[in-house]
Write an enzyme that holds these catalytic residues in place. Structure first.
Site, short mmCIF file in Angstrom:
data_model
loop_
_atom_site.label_atom_id
_atom_site.label_comp_id
_atom_site.label_asym_id
_atom_site.label_seq_id
_atom_site.Cartn_x
_atom_site.Cartn_y
_atom_site.Cartn_z
N PHE A 1 0.90 -1.30 -0.20
CA PHE A 1 -0.03 -0.02 -0.05
C PHE A 1 0.99 1.24 0.04
CE2 PHE A 1 -2.93 -3.25 1.57
CZ PHE A 1 -3.99 -2.72 1.09
N ASP A 2 0.70 2.00 -1.21
CA ASP A 2 1.23 3.33 -1.06
C ASP A 2 0.67 4.16 0.38
OD1 ASP A 2 2.78 5.70 -2.01
OD2 ASP A 2 0.47 6.37 -2.31
N VAL A 3 1.37 4.96 0.85
CA VAL A 3 0.82 5.80 2.04
C VAL A 3 0.39 6.98 1.69
CG1 VAL A 3 1.50 6.61 4.33
CG2 VAL A 3 2.40 4.32 3.47
N THR B 1 -2.79 7.65 -0.82
CA THR B 1 -3.91 6.28 -0.74
C THR B 1 -4.32 5.82 0.52
OG1 THR B 1 -2.07 5.55 -2.56
CG2 THR B 1 -3.66 3.89 -1.69
#
Length: 223
Positions: free
Chosen positions: A9-11, A14
Site C-alpha cells: 500500500f502506497d501511503v 492512498t
C-alpha cells in the site's frame, strides 16, 4: 490462495489524506489553501522524480521542505519559519481516509499479507500510521529510503519484493498515484489504481492498471 498474495500500500494520498493540511493552510493563506496544498504536493513529487533520475538522493522530508519553499515563492506567501515548521509537522499527524481501517481489516481477515510501501522514511511512516490507528494491521513498512531512490524507479519495486519476501506475480501495488501504478506494473507486479476523485486522470499510456476502484472498500470486493 490469498495467503500467498502480498499487498503493498502506497501511503501518502492512498491511505493517508494529504489534504488534511488544508485546514492549517487556511489560517495562513486563506482561500488559496486548497490550490497551495495541491501545488506543494505536485512539487514534492516532481522533486522526488528529479532526484531519482539524477541519482542525487535526499530524504523525502527534504523534498517536501524544498517543495514548500517553492510553493511559498509561487504564491507569494511570506510564511515565517515557524509556520513552515508547523506545516511540516502536520505531515506526521495527517488522517487516514475514512474507509481505510475497515478495508484493511477486511483484507487482513481474508489472509492477504499487508505492507506499507512509501517514499517516506520508515520512522516518519511508522509515526504516521501509528497516529492514524492502522499501523498494527501491517506486517511491516518498506521504505525506498533504504536504497536511496524514489518510486517509480524499478529498483524501488525490486526492493519491496526483496524486503517483503514476495514474488512479482503474487504481489500487488495499491496506489492512488498513476505513476506508482505504471511503475509497479513495469516492474512485474500487478496494481490497483484507487481513483479517489472522478476528476483524476490516468496517464494515457500503453500501461493500464490491473484493476480500477474508487475506494479501498471497493478493492476488498474485487481483489
Amino acid at each position: 490462495m490469498s495467503k500467498n498474495i502480498t499487498l503493498a500500500f502506497d501511503v501518502y494520498g492512498t491511505l493517508i489524506d494529504t489534504n488534511g493540511v488544508v485546514y492549517l493552510l487556511e489560517t495562513m493563506v486563506g482561500d488559496k489553501a486548497k490550490s497551495f496544498s495541491q501545488t506543494w504536493r505536485d512539487q514534492q513529487l516532481e522533486y522526488s522524480f528529479r532526484r531519482a533520475a539524477m541519482i542525487n538522493y535526499v530524504s523525502f522530508a527534504t523534498c517536501t521542505a524544498q517543495a514548500l519553499d517553492y510553493t511559498c515563492t509561487y504564491y507569494k506567501a511570506n510564511l515565517t519559519q515557524e509556520q513552515k515548521n508547523e506545516l511540516m509537522a502536520i505531515y506526521a499527524v495527517l488522517p487516514a481516509f475514512d474507509e481505510v481501517k475497515e478495508a484493511l481489516v477486511l483484507l487482513k481477515e481474508k489472509g492477504y499479507r499487508l505492507f506499507a510501501f512509501s517514499n517516506g522514511q520508515k520512522s516518519a511512516v511508522d509515526k504516521l500510521l501509528d497516529n492514524a490507528g492502522i499501523k498494527e494491521l501491517f506486517l511491516g513498512i518498506v521504505s525506498v529510503d533504504d536504497i536511496k531512490t524514489f518510486k517509480p524507479s524499478p529498483g524501488a519495486y525490486a526492493h519491496f519484493l526483496r524486503a517483503s519476501e514476495a514474488k512479482g506475480d503474487e504481489a500487488w501495488l495499491i496506489s492512488s498515484n498513476p505513476f506508482d501504478v505504471t511503475g509497479s506494473i513495469s516492474s512485474g507486479m500487478k496494481s490497483a489504481w484507487i481513483q479517489r476523485s472522478s476528476e483524476a486522470i490516468f496517464d494515457p499510456w500503453e500501461i493500464k492498471p490491473t484493476i480500477k476502484v474508487s475506494s479501498l472498500l471497493e478493492l476488498t470486493q474485487k481483489i
